[in-house]
Motif scaffolding. Structure first.
Motif, PDB file in Angstrom:
ATOM      1  N   ASN A  85      30.517  30.424  55.768  1.00 28.02           N
ATOM      2  CA  ASN A  85      29.172  29.926  55.482  1.00 28.02           C
ATOM      3  C   ASN A  85      28.160  30.474  56.486  1.00 28.02           C
ATOM      4  O   ASN A  85      27.013  30.752  56.141  1.00 28.02           O
ATOM      5  N   CYS A  86      28.586  30.632  57.742  1.00 27.70           N
ATOM      6  CA  CYS A  86      27.709  31.241  58.747  1.00 27.70           C
ATOM      7  C   CYS A  86      27.343  32.677  58.340  1.00 27.70           C
ATOM      8  O   CYS A  86      26.197  33.107  58.487  1.00 27.70           O
ATOM      9  N   VAL A  87      28.338  33.403  57.826  1.00 28.91           N
ATOM     10  CA  VAL A  87      28.086  34.778  57.367  1.00 28.91           C
ATOM     11  C   VAL A  87      27.093  34.775  56.207  1.00 28.91           C
ATOM     12  O   VAL A  87      26.163  35.599  56.159  1.00 28.91           O
ATOM     13  N   ILE A 117      27.213  26.691  63.191  1.00 32.13           N
ATOM     14  CA  ILE A 117      27.974  27.247  64.317  1.00 32.13           C
ATOM     15  C   ILE A 117      28.470  26.124  65.223  1.00 32.13           C
ATOM     16  O   ILE A 117      29.619  26.128  65.670  1.00 32.13           O
ATOM     17  N   SER A 118      27.600  25.147  65.474  1.00 33.28           N
ATOM     18  CA  SER A 118      27.984  24.007  66.316  1.00 33.28           C
ATOM     19  C   SER A 118      29.137  23.236  65.686  1.00 33.28           C
ATOM     20  O   SER A 118      30.101  22.851  66.369  1.00 33.28           O
ATOM     21  N   ALA A 123      34.945  22.009  65.200  1.00 34.34           N
ATOM     22  CA  ALA A 123      36.157  22.028  64.363  1.00 34.34           C
ATOM     23  C   ALA A 123      37.289  22.765  65.069  1.00 34.34           C
ATOM     24  O   ALA A 123      38.452  22.334  65.014  1.00 34.34           O
ATOM     25  N   ILE A 124      36.962  23.861  65.732  1.00 33.36           N
ATOM     26  CA  ILE A 124      37.973  24.604  66.497  1.00 33.36           C
ATOM     27  C   ILE A 124      38.528  23.729  67.615  1.00 33.36           C
ATOM     28  O   ILE A 124      39.710  23.792  67.953  1.00 33.36           O
ATOM     29  N   LEU A 189      23.466  16.990  65.270  1.00 26.19           N
ATOM     30  CA  LEU A 189      23.648  18.413  64.964  1.00 26.19           C
ATOM     31  C   LEU A 189      22.724  18.865  63.834  1.00 26.19           C
ATOM     32  O   LEU A 189      22.362  20.040  63.763  1.00 26.19           O
ATOM     33  N   GLY A 190      22.353  17.943  62.957  1.00 25.68           N
ATOM     34  CA  GLY A 190      21.426  18.288  61.881  1.00 25.68           C
ATOM     35  C   GLY A 190      19.981  18.259  62.328  1.00 25.68           C
ATOM     36  O   GLY A 190      19.196  19.167  62.017  1.00 25.68           O
ATOM     37  N   VAL A 191      19.617  17.236  63.100  1.00 30.79           N
ATOM     38  CA  VAL A 191      18.212  17.022  63.479  1.00 30.79           C
ATOM     39  C   VAL A 191      17.750  17.944  64.609  1.00 30.79           C
ATOM     40  O   VAL A 191      16.667  18.542  64.524  1.00 30.79           O
TER      41      VAL A 191
END
Length: 202
Positions: A85-87, A117-118, A123-124, A189-191
Motif C-alpha cells: 500500500n505504501c508503494v 509507514i508508521s 506491525a514489524i 497515527l491518523g491525526v
C-alpha cells in the motif's frame, strides 16, 4: 443482531474507502475551478489504485495463504499489504496527485503515506494499531483543516465524522479486533501526520 450491525460498520468504513472519501469531499468543497474531466480522471484513477488494486492484491495474498481475512487480524498478516500500500501511495504521489496540481490533496496523501509507514513499522514490531481508526481519524482531521482553509461551515459533516469515528471504535472493540491502546495509537497515527503537514499548505 448487534454483531451484524457492528461488523457492517467495520466493512462500510473500511480503510480502503477512506482516501477516496477524502478526495470526493475535497472536490465537492474546493472553491477552485477544476475541469470536470480532470476530476473524473482523478477519481477513476484513485478508485483503481486505492480500492480495486488492493482488493486484487488481497485476493492474491489470500490465495497463497499470506492473509486470512480482509481485516488483517494479526500483525504478521499486515506487513505485506501495508508495504504494498505504501508503494501504491507513492505511485499516486508521483503520477496522480502532484504538488503542482492540487497541493491540499498532495499533502493529504503524504499524511496517509506517513500513517501507513508508521503502522507498518509497528506491525514489524508486532504491535497492531487499528488501521480502521487511522483511516477514519486521518480523513476527519483533513476535513477539519479544509474547513479552516476554505473558510466553510461543515459542522454537520464534522459531527457525522465524529459519530462515524466513535462507531468504528466501538465496532472494533466489541468484535475484539483491538484493545483500547491499539485504538488510541491508531487515532494518533491518523491525526498527527495530517496536523503536522498543515504547516506546508495551509
Amino acid at each position: 443482531m448487534t454483531d451484524k450491525i457492528l461488523r457492517s460498520i467495520s466493512f462500510i468504513f473500511h480503510p480502503l474507502f477512506m482516501p477516496l472519501l477524502g478526495v470526493i469531499f475535497y472536490f465537492s468543497k474546493t472553491p477552485r475551478f477544476i475541469p470536470d474531466e480532470v476530476i473524473r480522471a482523478k477519481l477513476i484513477s484513485l478508485s483503481i489504485l486505492t480500492i480495486i488494486l488492493p482488493i486484487l492484491i488481497y485476493l492474491l495474498l489470500n490465495t497463497i495463504n499470506k492473509v486470512n481475512s480482509i481485516y488483517l487480524e494479526t500483525s504478521k498478516e499486515r506487513i505485506i499489504p501495508l508495504a504494498l500500500n505504501c508503494v501504491i501511495i507513492i505511485i499516486i504521489l508521483k503520477r496522480i496527485i502532484t504538488p503542482t496540481q492540487i497541493i491540499e490533496l498532495y499533502y493529504f496523501f503524504i499524511g496517509i503515506l506517513i500513517s501507513n509507514i508508521s503502522c507498518l513499522v509497528l506491525a514489524i514490531m508486532k504491535f497492531k494499531a487499528s488501521i480502521h481508526i487511522i483511516a477514519v481519524s486521518g480523513v476527519f482531521m483533513f476535513f477539519i483543516v479544509l474547513s479552516i482553509h476554505f473558510s466553510i461551515n461543515i459542522n454537520g459533516t464534522l459531527a457525522l465524522m465524529a459519530i462515524m469515528l466513535g462507531a468504528v471504535a466501538t465496532s472494533r472493540l466489541h468484535l475484539k479486533a483491538h484493545n483500547s491502546l491499539e485504538l488510541i495509537m491508531g487515532f494518533f497515527l491518523g491525526v498527527l501526520p495530517q496536523l503536522v503537514l498543515v504547516n506546508y499548505w495551509l
